[in-house]
Design a protein around this motif. Structure first.
Motif, PDB file in Angstrom:
ATOM      1  N   ASP A  75       0.829  -1.206   0.000  1.00 24.29           N
ATOM      2  CA  ASP A  75       0.000   0.000   0.000  1.00 24.29           C
ATOM      3  C   ASP A  75       0.861   1.253   0.000  1.00 24.29           C
ATOM      4  O   ASP A  75       1.776   1.391   0.824  1.00 24.29           O
ATOM      5  CB  ASP A  75      -0.939   0.019   1.207  1.00 24.29           C
ATOM      6  CG  ASP A  75      -2.015  -1.043   1.120  1.00 24.29           C
ATOM      7  OD1 ASP A  75      -2.361  -1.440  -0.013  1.00 24.29           O
ATOM      8  OD2 ASP A  75      -2.504  -1.480   2.174  1.00 24.29           O
ATOM      9  N   GLN A  76       0.577   2.143  -0.928  1.00 24.02           N
ATOM     10  CA  GLN A  76       1.310   3.403  -1.043  1.00 24.02           C
ATOM     11  C   GLN A  76       0.671   4.445  -0.131  1.00 24.02           C
ATOM     12  O   GLN A  76      -0.543   4.538  -0.048  1.00 24.02           O
ATOM     13  CB  GLN A  76       1.283   3.911  -2.486  1.00 24.02           C
ATOM     14  CG  GLN A  76       1.909   2.960  -3.483  1.00 24.02           C
ATOM     15  CD  GLN A  76       3.398   2.790  -3.244  1.00 24.02           C
ATOM     16  OE1 GLN A  76       4.106   3.769  -3.050  1.00 24.02           O
ATOM     17  NE2 GLN A  76       3.865   1.557  -3.257  1.00 24.02           N
ATOM     18  N   ALA A  77       1.495   5.231   0.525  1.00 18.73           N
ATOM     19  CA  ALA A  77       1.001   6.288   1.405  1.00 18.73           C
ATOM     20  C   ALA A  77       0.706   7.539   0.609  1.00 18.73           C
ATOM     21  O   ALA A  77       1.446   7.896  -0.296  1.00 18.73           O
ATOM     22  CB  ALA A  77       2.029   6.590   2.492  1.00 18.73           C
ATOM     23  N   GLY A  78      -0.381   8.176   0.958  1.00 22.35           N
ATOM     24  CA  GLY A  78      -0.733   9.451   0.351  1.00 22.35           C
ATOM     25  C   GLY A  78      -0.512  10.579   1.341  1.00 22.35           C
ATOM     26  O   GLY A  78      -0.309  10.352   2.534  1.00 22.35           O
ATOM     27  N   GLU A  79      -0.540  11.782   0.857  1.00 22.94           N
ATOM     28  CA  GLU A  79      -0.383  12.958   1.713  1.00 22.94           C
ATOM     29  C   GLU A  79      -1.478  12.963   2.772  1.00 22.94           C
ATOM     30  O   GLU A  79      -2.653  12.839   2.467  1.00 22.94           O
ATOM     31  CB  GLU A  79      -0.457  14.234   0.862  1.00 22.94           C
ATOM     32  CG  GLU A  79      -0.204  15.504   1.629  1.00 22.94           C
ATOM     33  CD  GLU A  79       1.241  15.634   2.087  1.00 22.94           C
ATOM     34  OE1 GLU A  79       1.458  16.301   3.108  1.00 22.94           O
ATOM     35  OE2 GLU A  79       2.132  15.088   1.413  1.00 22.94           O
ATOM     36  N   GLY A  80      -1.090  13.083   4.027  1.00 23.54           N
ATOM     37  CA  GLY A  80      -2.052  13.168   5.111  1.00 23.54           C
ATOM     38  C   GLY A  80      -2.683  11.847   5.529  1.00 23.54           C
ATOM     39  O   GLY A  80      -3.635  11.844   6.295  1.00 23.54           O
ATOM     40  N   ASP A  81      -2.177  10.714   5.039  1.00 31.12           N
ATOM     41  CA  ASP A  81      -2.716   9.414   5.443  1.00 31.12           C
ATOM     42  C   ASP A  81      -2.542   9.207   6.944  1.00 31.12           C
ATOM     43  O   ASP A  81      -1.501   9.531   7.516  1.00 31.12           O
ATOM     44  CB  ASP A  81      -2.011   8.272   4.712  1.00 31.12           C
ATOM     45  CG  ASP A  81      -2.549   8.042   3.314  1.00 31.12           C
ATOM     46  OD1 ASP A  81      -3.479   8.767   2.902  1.00 31.12           O
ATOM     47  OD2 ASP A  81      -2.032   7.147   2.632  1.00 31.12           O
ATOM     48  N   HIS A  82      -3.561   8.614   7.547  1.00 28.15           N
ATOM     49  CA  HIS A  82      -3.526   8.310   8.978  1.00 28.15           C
ATOM     50  C   HIS A  82      -2.577   7.143   9.252  1.00 28.15           C
ATOM     51  O   HIS A  82      -1.869   7.135  10.246  1.00 28.15           O
ATOM     52  CB  HIS A  82      -4.946   7.997   9.457  1.00 28.15           C
ATOM     53  CG  HIS A  82      -5.069   7.863  10.937  1.00 28.15           C
ATOM     54  ND1 HIS A  82      -4.770   8.883  11.812  1.00 28.15           N
ATOM     55  CD2 HIS A  82      -5.471   6.821  11.699  1.00 28.15           C
ATOM     56  CE1 HIS A  82      -4.980   8.476  13.047  1.00 28.15           C
ATOM     57  NE2 HIS A  82      -5.399   7.222  13.005  1.00 28.15           N
TER      58      HIS A  82
END
Length: 130
Positions: A75-82
């Motif tokens: 899973d790739q992290a996005g901006e502001g991911d919890h």
């Protein structure tokens, strides 16, 4: 006063495994203030290569709530991911970063290893104390 959050960290391995690799997880218990950032980590036992497995994070809220899938190593992290994951197969470590913890994050967290395909989110056996 900001309430403290309690995260209980346990481990499990997917029932689809043909052998029983040992997944090690630290720390075992955390007491945090709301808004904190926390890093959870797990690793495979000596002699077991994490690169042979798909690594996953799950959690289970208190009071017998259902187990909830969080992330795989892919899973790739996005901006502001919890939730953000990181993996180092060279060091045999898989991490979960929780940003801005809230009362909803108070749960038992599970790191799991599976031989199944990356998209398989099969049920992770629960091994909770008390």
């Amino acid at each position: 006063m900001i309430p403290a959050l309690f995260l209980c960290l346990l481990l499990c391995s997917s029932p689809s495994l043909s052998s029983d690799p040992r997944v090690l997880q630290n720390p075992h218990h955390l007491l945090l203030k709301a808004g904190a950032k926390v890093n959870l980590s797990c690793s495979m036992a000596t002699g077991v290569s994490m690169s042979s497995y798909t690594m996953l994070w799950y959690r289970q809220g208190h009071s017998g709530r259902a187990v909830e899938f969080l992330k795989t190593q892919y899973d790739q992290a996005g901006e502001g991911d919890h939730f953000k994951v990181s993996i180092s197969t060279n060091e045999n470590k898989f991490g979960l970063q929780i940003n801005g913890v809230t009362a909803n994050d108070s749960a038992t967290y599970y790191c799991a290893a599976s031989h199944s395909a990356a998209g398989d989110r099969g049920v992770c056996a629960r091994s909770r104390e008390g």
